[in-house]
Design an enzyme around this catalytic site. Structure first.
Site, PDB file in Angstrom:
ATOM      1  N   ASP A   1      -0.964   6.467 -14.147  1.00 46.28           N
ATOM      2  CA  ASP A   1      -2.127   5.825 -13.518  1.00 46.28           C
ATOM      3  C   ASP A   1      -2.246   4.356 -13.943  1.00 46.28           C
ATOM      4  O   ASP A   1      -1.840   3.991 -15.044  1.00 46.28           O
ATOM      5  CB  ASP A   1      -3.399   6.598 -13.901  1.00 46.28           C
ATOM      6  CG  ASP A   1      -4.579   6.253 -13.000  1.00 46.28           C
ATOM      7  OD1 ASP A   1      -4.360   5.715 -11.898  1.00 46.28           O
ATOM      8  OD2 ASP A   1      -5.721   6.527 -13.410  1.00 46.28           O
TER       9      ASP A   1
ATOM     10  N   ASN B   1      -4.911  11.494  -2.729  1.00 41.82           N
ATOM     11  CA  ASN B   1      -4.529  10.089  -2.519  1.00 41.82           C
ATOM     12  C   ASN B   1      -4.434   9.697  -1.037  1.00 41.82           C
ATOM     13  O   ASN B   1      -4.357   8.508  -0.713  1.00 41.82           O
ATOM     14  CB  ASN B   1      -3.212   9.765  -3.245  1.00 41.82           C
ATOM     15  CG  ASN B   1      -3.358   9.659  -4.756  1.00 41.82           C
ATOM     16  OD1 ASN B   1      -2.442   9.980  -5.507  1.00 41.82           O
ATOM     17  ND2 ASN B   1      -4.521   9.214  -5.224  1.00 41.82           N
TER      18      ASN B   1
END
Ligand code: IPE
Ligand code: IPE
Ligand code: MG
Length: 243
Positions: free
Chosen positions: A19, A67
């Site tokens: 991330d 996502n």
């Protein structure tokens, strides 16, 4: 993993939530995709560090079922990056003895990408130096739901009965059915959440949250996270044994 897995021996299976690509790019005044490209380049260094660190299984979170909520241009850019990445890295992964697998639902991925994934899995199937699993359109809840649906289908077809349903049978229907559970889950970028990653498999995983943004996460930092893992006491629900 066996229930008496020893942290001192180092984690055999490390899973990483990669991330911070967007923030890495933002800090440089660049578009988010610039960060995703930098993040993809970092993967090779971490995969190559695995054998000497004793990591046999590495699982990386590349794209979650959530996502898709991102802008159409970011999603399209990521899908194109995945295709380019698989084409560019396929030979080296094969030659370096990496066995590549993908987890997640392929149904929403485009045909060209799925063909590249299938080819790479097939080509590297006999490799055994490192087992790299890439989670693409992966969500833990989605995976467990798909497993439950397949299990229900087997019962409907009369190949199993409800008496056969236990944790082991259910795990056998998960995308990860051939993998051991992760010993250590690392998340970069300072966020302390798991964002739907390996929900079932991480029941007894150790977690490490580091502030470094993924494109800056080096093999040295990876080694130091593994060192801190080795100091942990994993009990799996049992009482600590006094020496
Ligand atoms: C992780 O980086 C990569 C993907 C989720 C595809 P992010 O894109 O989430 O980066 P941040 O969290 O916005 O910085
Ligand atoms: C998790 O990161 C997914 C990947 C790293 C692929 P996100 O950036 O999507 O997670 P949230 O939205 O911060 O929870
Ligand atoms: Mg993020």
């Amino acid at each position: 993993m066996p229930k008496d897995a020893d942290a001192k021996a180092g984690p055999a299976h490390v899973a990483i939530i990669m991330d911070g690509n967007g923030r890495w790019a933002q800090k440089r005044g660049r578009p988010r995709l610039f960060g995703h490209h930098a993040g993809a380049r970092r993967v090779r260094e971490i995969v190559e560090a695995c054998p000497q660190l004793g990591v046999k299984y590495l699982t990386i979170f590349a794209f979650s079922t959530e996502n898709w909520k991102r802008t159409q241009s970011e999603v399209a850019g990521l899908m194109s990056l995945f295709r380019k990445y698989l084409k560019r890295e396929a030979d080296d992964l094969y030659q370096n003895g990496v066995c590549v697998r993908f987890i997640g639902d392929r149904i929403r991925l485009d045909d060209k990408l799925v063909a590249l994934m299938d080819d790479l899995e097939l080509r590297t199937a006999e490799n055994d130096r490192v087992h790299l699993t890439v989670a693409l359109n992966y969500g833990g809840r989605d995976e467990v739901t798909r497993a439950a649906k397949r299990l229900a289908f087997e019962i409907e077809q009369g190949r199993l009965t409800h008496q056969d349903v236990d944790a082991e049978t259910l795990a056998g229907f998960l995308d990860t059915h051939v993998l051991p559970d992760p010993d250590l889950v690392i998340r970069t970028s300072g966020e302390a959440r798991i964002s739907n990653f390996l929900l079932w498999q991480s029941a007894y995983a150790e977690y490490e949250f580091v502030d470094t943004l993924w494109p800056d996460f080096t093999a040295e930092e990876f080694a130091s996270v593994l060192n801190s893992y080795a100091k942990r006491d994993r009990r799996f629900g049992a009482a600590r044994v006094c020496e």
